[in-house]
Design a protein around this motif. Structure first.
Motif, PDB file in Angstrom:
ATOM      1  N   LEU A   1      81.397 -47.121  24.094  1.00 35.10           N
ATOM      2  CA  LEU A   1      81.305 -47.969  22.871  1.00 35.10           C
ATOM      3  C   LEU A   1      80.227 -48.968  23.376  1.00 35.10           C
ATOM      4  N   VAL A   2      80.164 -49.567  24.630  1.00 34.12           N
ATOM      5  CA  VAL A   2      79.036 -50.246  24.818  1.00 34.12           C
ATOM      6  C   VAL A   2      77.912 -49.770  24.979  1.00 34.12           C
ATOM      7  N   ALA A   3      77.516 -48.685  25.219  1.00 34.62           N
ATOM      8  CA  ALA A   3      76.103 -47.990  25.133  1.00 34.62           C
ATOM      9  C   ALA A   3      75.883 -47.768  23.843  1.00 34.62           C
ATOM     10  N   GLN A   4      76.922 -47.426  23.052  1.00 33.11           N
ATOM     11  CA  GLN A   4      76.509 -47.122  21.375  1.00 33.11           C
ATOM     12  C   GLN A   4      76.054 -48.732  20.905  1.00 33.11           C
ATOM     13  N   LEU A   5      76.748 -49.663  21.266  1.00 37.29           N
ATOM     14  CA  LEU A   5      76.437 -50.866  20.904  1.00 37.29           C
ATOM     15  C   LEU A   5      74.907 -51.243  20.897  1.00 37.29           C
ATOM     16  N   PHE A   6      73.971 -50.507  21.888  1.00 38.50           N
ATOM     17  CA  PHE A   6      72.617 -50.947  21.998  1.00 38.50           C
ATOM     18  C   PHE A   6      71.722 -49.617  21.799  1.00 38.50           C
ATOM     19  N   THR A   7      72.462 -48.660  21.005  1.00 35.05           N
ATOM     20  CA  THR A   7      71.622 -47.595  20.707  1.00 35.05           C
ATOM     21  C   THR A   7      71.254 -47.348  19.245  1.00 35.05           C
ATOM     22  N   PHE A   8      70.144 -47.482  18.801  1.00 33.83           N
ATOM     23  CA  PHE A   8      69.755 -47.204  17.369  1.00 33.83           C
ATOM     24  C   PHE A   8      68.355 -46.574  17.405  1.00 33.83           C
ATOM     25  N   ARG A   9      68.387 -45.195  17.045  1.00 33.71           N
ATOM     26  CA  ARG A   9      66.817 -44.550  17.001  1.00 33.71           C
ATOM     27  C   ARG A   9      66.457 -44.187  15.581  1.00 33.71           C
ATOM     28  N   PRO A  10      65.847 -45.337  14.596  1.00 34.30           N
ATOM     29  CA  PRO A  10      65.500 -45.109  13.740  1.00 34.30           C
ATOM     30  C   PRO A  10      64.508 -43.958  13.279  1.00 34.30           C
ATOM     31  N   ARG A  11      63.784 -43.655  14.316  1.00 35.99           N
ATOM     32  CA  ARG A  11      62.530 -42.732  13.912  1.00 35.99           C
ATOM     33  C   ARG A  11      63.193 -41.206  14.287  1.00 35.99           C
ATOM     34  N   LYS A  12      64.565 -40.930  14.766  1.00 35.50           N
ATOM     35  CA  LYS A  12      64.761 -39.642  14.993  1.00 35.50           C
ATOM     36  C   LYS A  12      65.239 -39.080  13.835  1.00 35.50           C
ATOM     37  N   ARG A  13      65.622 -37.924  13.605  1.00 32.77           N
ATOM     38  CA  ARG A  13      66.164 -36.994  12.593  1.00 32.77           C
ATOM     39  C   ARG A  13      67.316 -37.662  11.660  1.00 32.77           C
ATOM     40  N   LEU A  14      67.431 -37.873  10.465  1.00 28.10           N
ATOM     41  CA  LEU A  14      68.354 -38.400   9.854  1.00 28.10           C
ATOM     42  C   LEU A  14      69.812 -38.169  10.254  1.00 28.10           C
ATOM     43  N   PRO A  15      70.350 -37.131  10.605  1.00 27.29           N
ATOM     44  CA  PRO A  15      71.682 -37.118  11.298  1.00 27.29           C
ATOM     45  C   PRO A  15      71.837 -38.008  12.387  1.00 27.29           C
ATOM     46  N   ARG A  16      70.996 -38.025  13.516  1.00 26.40           N
ATOM     47  CA  ARG A  16      70.886 -38.721  14.488  1.00 26.40           C
ATOM     48  C   ARG A  16      70.866 -40.228  14.413  1.00 26.40           C
ATOM     49  N   SER A  17      69.778 -40.603  13.517  1.00 26.04           N
ATOM     50  CA  SER A  17      69.607 -42.184  13.223  1.00 26.04           C
ATOM     51  C   SER A  17      71.075 -42.587  12.366  1.00 26.04           C
ATOM     52  N   ALA A  18      71.266 -41.820  11.338  1.00 28.34           N
ATOM     53  CA  ALA A  18      72.637 -42.017  10.613  1.00 28.34           C
ATOM     54  C   ALA A  18      73.766 -42.206  11.456  1.00 28.34           C
ATOM     55  N   LEU A  19      73.988 -41.256  12.724  1.00 25.25           N
ATOM     56  CA  LEU A  19      75.132 -41.716  13.383  1.00 25.25           C
ATOM     57  C   LEU A  19      74.985 -42.841  14.259  1.00 25.25           C
ATOM     58  N   ASP A  20      73.698 -43.048  14.778  1.00 24.58           N
ATOM     59  CA  ASP A  20      73.421 -44.230  15.657  1.00 24.58           C
ATOM     60  C   ASP A  20      74.109 -45.605  14.874  1.00 24.58           C
ATOM     61  N   LEU A  21      73.695 -45.638  13.473  1.00 21.42           N
ATOM     62  CA  LEU A  21      73.630 -46.911  12.920  1.00 21.42           C
ATOM     63  C   LEU A  21      75.413 -47.052  12.575  1.00 21.42           C
ATOM     64  N   HIS A  22      75.946 -45.793  12.319  1.00 16.29           N
ATOM     65  CA  HIS A  22      77.240 -45.760  12.058  1.00 16.29           C
ATOM     66  C   HIS A  22      78.251 -46.034  13.231  1.00 16.29           C
ATOM     67  N   ASN A  23      77.692 -45.664  14.341  1.00 18.64           N
ATOM     68  CA  ASN A  23      78.432 -46.254  15.545  1.00 18.64           C
ATOM     69  C   ASN A  23      78.254 -47.720  16.001  1.00 18.64           C
ATOM     70  N   LEU A  24      76.886 -48.081  15.701  1.00 19.24           N
ATOM     71  CA  LEU A  24      76.558 -49.300  16.038  1.00 19.24           C
ATOM     72  C   LEU A  24      77.267 -50.373  14.899  1.00 19.24           C
ATOM     73  N   SER A  25      77.316 -50.169  13.725  1.00 13.61           N
ATOM     74  CA  SER A  25      78.213 -51.098  12.938  1.00 13.61           C
ATOM     75  C   SER A  25      79.459 -50.964  12.894  1.00 13.61           C
ATOM     76  N   GLY A  26      80.084 -49.800  13.588  1.00 14.79           N
ATOM     77  CA  GLY A  26      81.489 -49.885  13.843  1.00 14.79           C
ATOM     78  C   GLY A  26      81.943 -50.557  14.836  1.00 14.79           C
ATOM     79  N   VAL A  27      81.023 -50.234  15.875  1.00 15.12           N
ATOM     80  CA  VAL A  27      81.399 -51.011  17.100  1.00 15.12           C
ATOM     81  C   VAL A  27      81.299 -52.506  17.180  1.00 15.12           C
ATOM     82  N   LEU A  28      80.078 -53.067  16.479  1.00 16.49           N
ATOM     83  CA  LEU A  28      79.738 -54.452  16.571  1.00 16.49           C
ATOM     84  C   LEU A  28      80.670 -55.173  15.573  1.00 16.49           C
TER      85      LEU A  28
END
Length: 521
Positions: A175-202
């Motif tokens: 959870l802590v690592a996902q709070l600081f992980t967002f890769r917008p320039r990655k492929r859509l599934p990866r960046s969408a999952l990053d943002l999903h995790n970030l907003s969910g944890v935050l």
């Protein structure tokens, strides 16, 4: 279900989100909007764009004059039918500059008129439900009234949200690592999952608080027999429970005419009893009868708890009769209610709620995007229809409800004041615009598949700008003028619409560029 606890939680997380994601997005979207229901009401009802007034009887000499309840009563009582069972005046607030007069008939039918508290005049019929009459009940009941279906569906979505949060904690261990992980320039599934995790944890505490408090508010709906053990069964037992929990003082009707003493004098007594804190509405039970009772409810604008403090007076003499304060258990329920409704008068805290609500929309949207993009290739290869179905549900449930909301606003500004069809008044036509556009969005999503994302985003941008322009054309109020005239509510709604238009146009352009790149590749 999976073979391990973690796999079972992943299965629950996936399918609870897919099945109830559209309902959750609708609840988050409407819940975010109605944080500013008073401001949206002013935008949709131009006659209510008035200067704020003081509501306390103990206002100082330098403050604006308080609203006189006696004067307001003399204005509205000629409208009261002889068989009305009750009437009330909701006082203006810092966010709602109009008073509301309403009465109820024996069959439960209610009627409301708005009052200009500065000039003591009735405002014309607004011909709209606004946000308070349409978006607020849409949030908690989806306007599905048959056997409380909407409230049960929203409650199921609330339970699903809690299950999603708990299962998300189990399957996302870092959870802590996902709070600081967002890769917008990655492929859509990866960046969408990053943002999903970030907003969910935050926003995990906020989402948990909102879902839990929403369930607590409707505890009498979801546990309708909870009182039976103490109060017994039947309507009388239920009424006794409700009176003890929420407060109610009644007297048997005498059948003889009765007078109405000074409401302003009664309000002054109530404010002294409450330590200078003002009421937010006054209600008269059994009006015109010698046993009529006047009820004052204390405002909760300056506190989180939505208190149930009530003072009752004899209508004829103004003599205090009864005082009610909620017991410990109901006070806890009212704290949950206050946390959920956010009716307190604190702009910064409400802005944080706005950010949290939009974060909830992002959480649901990115969850849908990840599920769709992660399976799009496999489902196409195996000729499965799951992605197409879920994508249509996601588009219609997300961009579709935003489009429907904008259509509701545009219809409000475009329809003439006397617009009517057989069996349909103006407010019904506005609601028809909302549901018509929403259904069309689902149909468009099913027919156009992935291309519907870009099409509906462009439509959102166009309708948002159109709403601002229509407000300008029909009222003369644009953002600079609204700011100069102190109409911050109107300026704020217009600015939010323009920001939404810019965001939707940017997203549509990104999708278009990606589609062009894929075609060129």
């Amino acid at each position: 279900m999976g073979s391990t606890f973690g796999k079972s939680m992943a299965w629950l997380h996936t399918w609870a989100g897919v099945v109830l994601g559209a309902v959750l997005f609708a609840v988050f979207w409407t819940g975010t909007l109605i944080l500013y229901w008073g401001e949206i009401d002013q935008w949709m009802m131009p006659d209510t764009r008035l200067a704020p007034v003081s509501v306390t009887a103990t206002a100082t000499a330098t403050a604006a004059a308080p609203v006189s309840l006696d004067r307001a009563a003399r204005l509205v009582l000629p409208l009261l039918p002889r068989d009305a069972t009750q009437w009330r005046i909701d006082l203006p607030t810092s966010r709602t500059p109009v008073a509301a007069f309403s009465y109820r008939l024996p069959g439960g039918e209610e009627h409301t008129r708005l009052v200009d508290p500065l000039r003591y005049r009735l405002l014309p019929e607004q011909g709209t439900d606004g946000a308070s009459g349409f978006l607020v009940p849409l949030h908690y009941s989806l306007h599905l009234s048959w056997r409380g279906t909407g409230k049960w569906l929203v409650g199921l979505a609330g339970m699903a949200m809690l299950a999603l949060l708990a299962s998300g904690i189990v399957i996302h261990r870092k959870l802590v690592a996902q709070l600081f992980t967002f890769r917008p320039r990655k492929r859509l599934p990866r960046s969408a999952l990053d943002l999903h995790n970030l907003s969910g944890v935050l926003l995990l505490p906020f989402h948990c608080m909102l879902a839990l408090s929403g369930l607590v508010i409707f505890i009498t709906v979801y546990f309708p027999q909870a009182h039976v053990g103490v109060y017994g069964g039947g309507p009388k037992a239920k009424a006794a429970f409700m009176a003890e929990a929420y407060g109610r003082h009644t007297r048997k009707k005498e059948g003889k005419p009765g007078a109405l003493a000074s409401l302003d004098a009664m309000r002054a007594v109530a404010e002294r009893e409450w330590g200078g804190r003002a009421p937010y509405f006054v209600r008269v039970w059994q009006p015109g009868d010698a046993a009529a009772v006047v009820e004052f409810r204390r405002s909760y604008a300056r506190e989180v708890t939505m208190n149930l403090d009530q003072l009752y007076f004899d209508a004829a003499t103004g003599r205090p009769l009864w005082r009610f304060e909620a017991g410990p258990l109901m006070t806890v329920q009212r704290v949950f209610s206050g946390v959920h409704f956010a009716r307190f008068d604190h702009g910064t805290l409400r802005a944080l709620y706005l950010a949290g609500g939009l974060g909830g929309c992002v959480l649901v949207a990115t969850g849908f995007l990840f599920w769709i993009e992660a399976r799009r290739g496999r489902h196409a290869r195996d000729a499965l229809g799951g992605v197409r179905l879920v994508e249509a549900l996601a588009i219609g449930g997300m961009t579709g409800i935003v489009l429907a909301t904008l259509a509701y606003l545009v219809a409000n500004r475009v329809l003439p004041a006397d617009a009517m069809l057989p069996g349909w008044d103006r407010s019904a036509l506005e609601r028809a615009a909302f549901y018509g556009v929403w259904l069309a969005a689902f149909a468009h999503a099913w027919l156009c598949r992935t291309a519907a994302w870009r099409g509906q985003l462009l439509a959102i941008a166009a309708l948002a700008v159109a709403a601002v322009l229509m407000n300008w054309v029909t009222t003369g109020d644009h953002v600079p003028r609204a700011l100069l005239d102190g109409m911050h509510a109107v300026a704020g709604i217009d600015t939010a619409l323009l920001a939404l238009a810019g965001l939707a146009w940017h997203a549509a352009r990104r999708i278009g560029a990606k589609s062009q790149g894929s075609a060129d590749g």
